[in-house]
Design a protein around this motif. Structure first.
Motif, PDB file in Angstrom:
ATOM      1  N   ARG A 135     -10.161  73.668  87.619  1.00 21.94           N
ATOM      2  CA  ARG A 135     -10.078  72.859  86.397  1.00 21.94           C
ATOM      3  C   ARG A 135      -9.999  71.365  86.723  1.00 21.94           C
ATOM      4  N   THR A 136      -9.178  71.028  87.721  1.00 23.09           N
ATOM      5  CA  THR A 136      -9.078  69.613  88.101  1.00 23.09           C
ATOM      6  C   THR A 136     -10.396  69.090  88.676  1.00 23.09           C
ATOM      7  N   ARG A 137     -11.099  69.930  89.432  1.00 19.46           N
ATOM      8  CA  ARG A 137     -12.402  69.487  89.955  1.00 19.46           C
ATOM      9  C   ARG A 137     -13.395  69.244  88.828  1.00 19.46           C
ATOM     10  N   ASN A 138     -13.390  70.161  87.839  1.00 20.69           N
ATOM     11  CA  ASN A 138     -14.297  69.966  86.698  1.00 20.69           C
ATOM     12  C   ASN A 138     -13.958  68.696  85.935  1.00 20.69           C
ATOM     13  N   LEU A 139     -12.640  68.500  85.735  1.00 21.43           N
ATOM     14  CA  LEU A 139     -12.219  67.284  85.029  1.00 21.43           C
ATOM     15  C   LEU A 139     -12.597  66.034  85.825  1.00 21.43           C
ATOM     16  N   ALA A 140     -12.423  66.082  87.154  1.00 28.83           N
ATOM     17  CA  ALA A 140     -12.794  64.924  87.974  1.00 28.83           C
ATOM     18  C   ALA A 140     -14.305  64.689  87.918  1.00 28.83           C
ATOM     19  N   ARG A 141     -15.078  65.806  87.955  1.00 29.77           N
ATOM     20  CA  ARG A 141     -16.527  65.643  87.874  1.00 29.77           C
ATOM     21  C   ARG A 141     -16.930  65.035  86.524  1.00 29.77           C
ATOM     22  N   ALA A 142     -16.299  65.526  85.442  1.00 25.93           N
ATOM     23  CA  ALA A 142     -16.622  65.002  84.108  1.00 25.93           C
ATOM     24  C   ALA A 142     -16.224  63.539  83.997  1.00 25.93           C
ATOM     25  N   SER A 143     -15.039  63.201  84.540  1.00 24.20           N
ATOM     26  CA  SER A 143     -14.606  61.799  84.481  1.00 24.20           C
ATOM     27  C   SER A 143     -15.540  60.904  85.299  1.00 24.20           C
ATOM     28  N   ALA A 144     -16.025  61.409  86.465  1.00 22.53           N
ATOM     29  CA  ALA A 144     -16.972  60.620  87.256  1.00 22.53           C
ATOM     30  C   ALA A 144     -18.279  60.402  86.489  1.00 22.53           C
ATOM     31  N   GLU A 145     -18.753  61.471  85.834  1.00 23.84           N
ATOM     32  CA  GLU A 145     -19.971  61.318  85.023  1.00 23.84           C
ATOM     33  C   GLU A 145     -19.753  60.325  83.889  1.00 23.84           C
ATOM     34  N   GLU A 146     -18.576  60.430  83.244  1.00 28.77           N
ATOM     35  CA  GLU A 146     -18.292  59.495  82.154  1.00 28.77           C
ATOM     36  C   GLU A 146     -18.213  58.058  82.680  1.00 28.77           C
ATOM     37  N   ALA A 147     -17.593  57.877  83.846  1.00 32.24           N
ATOM     38  CA  ALA A 147     -17.502  56.527  84.413  1.00 32.24           C
ATOM     39  C   ALA A 147     -18.894  55.990  84.753  1.00 32.24           C
ATOM     40  N   GLN A 148     -19.752  56.865  85.333  1.00 32.96           N
ATOM     41  CA  GLN A 148     -21.108  56.419  85.658  1.00 32.96           C
ATOM     42  C   GLN A 148     -21.872  56.051  84.390  1.00 32.96           C
ATOM     43  N   GLN A 149     -21.717  56.892  83.343  1.00 37.30           N
ATOM     44  CA  GLN A 149     -22.397  56.576  82.083  1.00 37.30           C
ATOM     45  C   GLN A 149     -21.859  55.296  81.469  1.00 37.30           C
TER      46      GLN A 149
ATOM     47  N   LEU B 269     -15.312  69.488  76.714  1.00 36.41           N
ATOM     48  CA  LEU B 269     -14.909  69.829  78.070  1.00 36.41           C
ATOM     49  C   LEU B 269     -13.427  70.174  78.155  1.00 36.41           C
ATOM     50  N   LYS B 270     -12.593  69.430  77.492  1.00 38.82           N
ATOM     51  CA  LYS B 270     -11.162  69.710  77.503  1.00 38.82           C
ATOM     52  C   LYS B 270     -10.837  71.012  76.792  1.00 38.82           C
ATOM     53  N   ALA B 271     -11.612  71.317  75.736  1.00 34.41           N
ATOM     54  CA  ALA B 271     -11.392  72.595  75.059  1.00 34.41           C
ATOM     55  C   ALA B 271     -11.810  73.776  75.935  1.00 34.41           C
ATOM     56  N   GLU B 272     -12.895  73.558  76.723  1.00 34.40           N
ATOM     57  CA  GLU B 272     -13.323  74.635  77.616  1.00 34.40           C
ATOM     58  C   GLU B 272     -12.350  74.849  78.768  1.00 34.40           C
ATOM     59  N   HIS B 273     -11.734  73.748  79.284  1.00 33.51           N
ATOM     60  CA  HIS B 273     -10.836  73.823  80.426  1.00 33.51           C
ATOM     61  C   HIS B 273      -9.425  73.420  80.038  1.00 33.51           C
ATOM     62  N   SER B 274      -8.920  73.951  78.987  1.00 33.37           N
ATOM     63  CA  SER B 274      -7.561  73.614  78.539  1.00 33.37           C
ATOM     64  C   SER B 274      -6.536  74.376  79.375  1.00 33.37           C
ATOM     65  N   VAL B 275      -5.267  74.029  79.211  1.00 30.72           N
ATOM     66  CA  VAL B 275      -4.194  74.623  80.003  1.00 30.72           C
ATOM     67  C   VAL B 275      -3.891  76.040  79.535  1.00 30.72           C
ATOM     68  N   HIS B 276      -3.723  76.250  78.258  1.00 32.11           N
ATOM     69  CA  HIS B 276      -3.358  77.549  77.695  1.00 32.11           C
ATOM     70  C   HIS B 276      -4.543  78.068  76.863  1.00 32.11           C
ATOM     71  N   SER B 277      -5.573  78.490  77.590  1.00 24.33           N
ATOM     72  CA  SER B 277      -6.772  78.948  76.886  1.00 24.33           C
ATOM     73  C   SER B 277      -6.549  80.295  76.206  1.00 24.33           C
ATOM     74  N   LYS B 278      -5.596  81.118  76.711  1.00 19.29           N
ATOM     75  CA  LYS B 278      -5.365  82.420  76.108  1.00 19.29           C
ATOM     76  C   LYS B 278      -4.589  82.321  74.790  1.00 19.29           C
TER      77      LYS B 278
END
Length: 443
Positions: free
Chosen positions: A61-75, A175-184
């Motif tokens: 989850r943290t890797r996905n969030l970091a990847r998304a944040s990197a993409e957002e920063a690049q954009q 993205l946050k909804a897909e990788h939330s903390v308490h998805s269940k």
């Protein structure tokens, strides 16, 4: 030898019975504490596997969030670059428009002057007034057109920025909804909503990002301030060291000049003394030579006179004259010895003075060399102390920075751990307490 009697037998019987009671008590405690630990080990392995699984999920989850944040920063960087280019184009267009307006104003002023000349030639003012009104109307129309064009471009840029921000926020929410903390436990993910478990420092994801951004900004400002303070302190130390070195150089130059002057004075005095001594020796030698020649001539004359008198007078007179001549020769020898003794005394005094001056010069040179060595060693020690102090300060600043960075990293890790997955901490603590309780009961 132990004497066998009733007392010894009773004592041995009592010891044997107490030993049997202790062994029976140990066997009873062992049988009471004997149980099967397979369930506990199975439960422990299950909980560890769950913890490992949750940890892997957190890492993903943290890797996905970091990847998304990197993409957002690049954009965001690309959007900023596009925005800067558009603003530059708008500035160029505005400059061109202002230049054209300036040219038009110049042309209008030239036209106005020409019309004024023609009006003066014609002797009428109505044509001039109409021309000015027409020029003002044209300027107003051009200004209104330029302002409308700028407003339209700014409105288009604002609409584009709003669409972009809306799209990015929707993407981040997705993205946050897909990788939330308490998805269940949650069907809909809201980044502005907290988990609701009543934990310490509980906050939403947006608040967490804002707080992390503030902490990062504060840390950058503190780092800049510390860097500036460290640079100023280093500059001040460098200036102080440069001033000390310049003072030491000036002192050394002055001391060298003074030593050179004193050395030149000693050399001049010594050379004058040697010249005077040589002159005295030469004069004494000349005087001794002249006295010796005069005495030799006198002796020759007296010898001739004695020879002459010997032919004239008798033997007594010859004996008396010979005795007188011997006494004269002895007196001349005594005078020559006295003169020689005086010359030798003068030479000894000269040698003693020369040796004394030489010892004094050597002593002065030794003192000067020791003073120079002391100054050099003191300067070197000052420079070494300055460098050591600078190194100590640098090490202290680096240690403080390292400690602050480690504490900040630890606090951030603890907060992220409590925010991301508080259930793992609770289960880990529960498993640790159960294992401790089992160990105590087994003992």
């Amino acid at each position: 030898m132990v004497k066998l009697n009733a007392a010894t037998m009773f004592r041995e019987d009592a010891l044997f019975r107490t030993k049997q009671e202790q062994e029976a008590a140990n066997i009873n405690t062992y049988e009471a504490e004997l149980r099967d630990c397979a369930d506990f080990y199975h439960w422990q392995l299950d909980m560890r596997s769950r913890d490992q699984k949750t940890r892997y999920e957190q890492i993903a989850r943290t890797r996905n969030l970091a990847r998304a944040s990197a993409e957002e920063a690049q954009q965001a960087r690309l959007d900023k670059l596009v925005h800067n280019r558009q603003t530059a184009l708008l500035g160029v267009a505005e400059r061109d428009a202002m230049q054209t307006q300036l040219c038009l104003e110049k042309n209008l002023s030239l036209l106005k002057k020409r019309q004024l000349v023609s009006a003066l030639k014609q002797g009428r003012t109505h044509a001039r007034q109409h021309a000015l009104e027409a020029i003002l109307i044209k300027k107003r129309e051009f200004r209104t057109k330029l302002q409308q064009d700028i407003k339209c471009r700014l409105h288009e840029q604002d609409l584009h920025d709003k669409k972009r921000t809306k799209m990015l926020t929707q993407r981040a929410k997705q993205l946050k909804a897909e990788h939330s903390v308490h998805s269940k436990n949650m069907n809909i993910f809201d980044p502005t909503d907290a988990s609701g478990y009543g934990l310490l420092d509980e906050m939403s994801l947006v608040e967490m990002h804002q707080r992390l951004a503030k902490n990062k900004k504060r840390a950058d400002e503190e780092r800049k301030c510390r860097r500036l303070d460290f640079i100023e302190a280093n500059r001040a130390k460098q200036h102080r060291l440069i001033e000390r070195i310049e003072n030491i150089k000036r002192i050394r130059v002055a001391a060298a000049a003074k030593n050179h002057q004193t050395r030149q004075g000693h050399i001049e005095r010594l050379s004058n003394f040697k010249a005077d001594l040589r002159h005295c020796e030469a004069s004494l030698l000349l005087k001794l030579g002249e006295d010796f020649k005069n005495k030799q001539q006198k002796l020759i004359v007296e010898e001739a006179q004695t020879n002459k008198n010997q032919h004239v007078t008798g033997a007594d007179k010859m004996v008396k004259e010979r005795i007188a001549q011997e006494e004269l020769l002895q007196g001349a020898a005594r005078m020559a010895k006295v003169d020689q003794r005086n010359c030798l005394g003068l030479m000894a005094k000269y040698e003693v003075g020369k040796r004394r001056d030489r010892r004094q010069i050597d002593r002065n040179h030794a003192l000067e060399n020791e003073a120079q060595k002391k100054e050099k060693t003191s300067g070197d020690t000052r420079v070494a102390e300055g460098t050591r102090e600078m190194m100590k300060l640098q090490k202290q600043v680096i240690a403080k920075k390292k400690a602050a960075y480690l504490t900040q990293k630890k606090l951030h890790w603890e907060k992220m751990r409590t925010i991301v997955d508080p259930y793992t901490r609770h289960t880990n603590l529960l498993s640790i307490t159960r294992a401790k309780r089992h160990l105590v009961t087994s003992q």
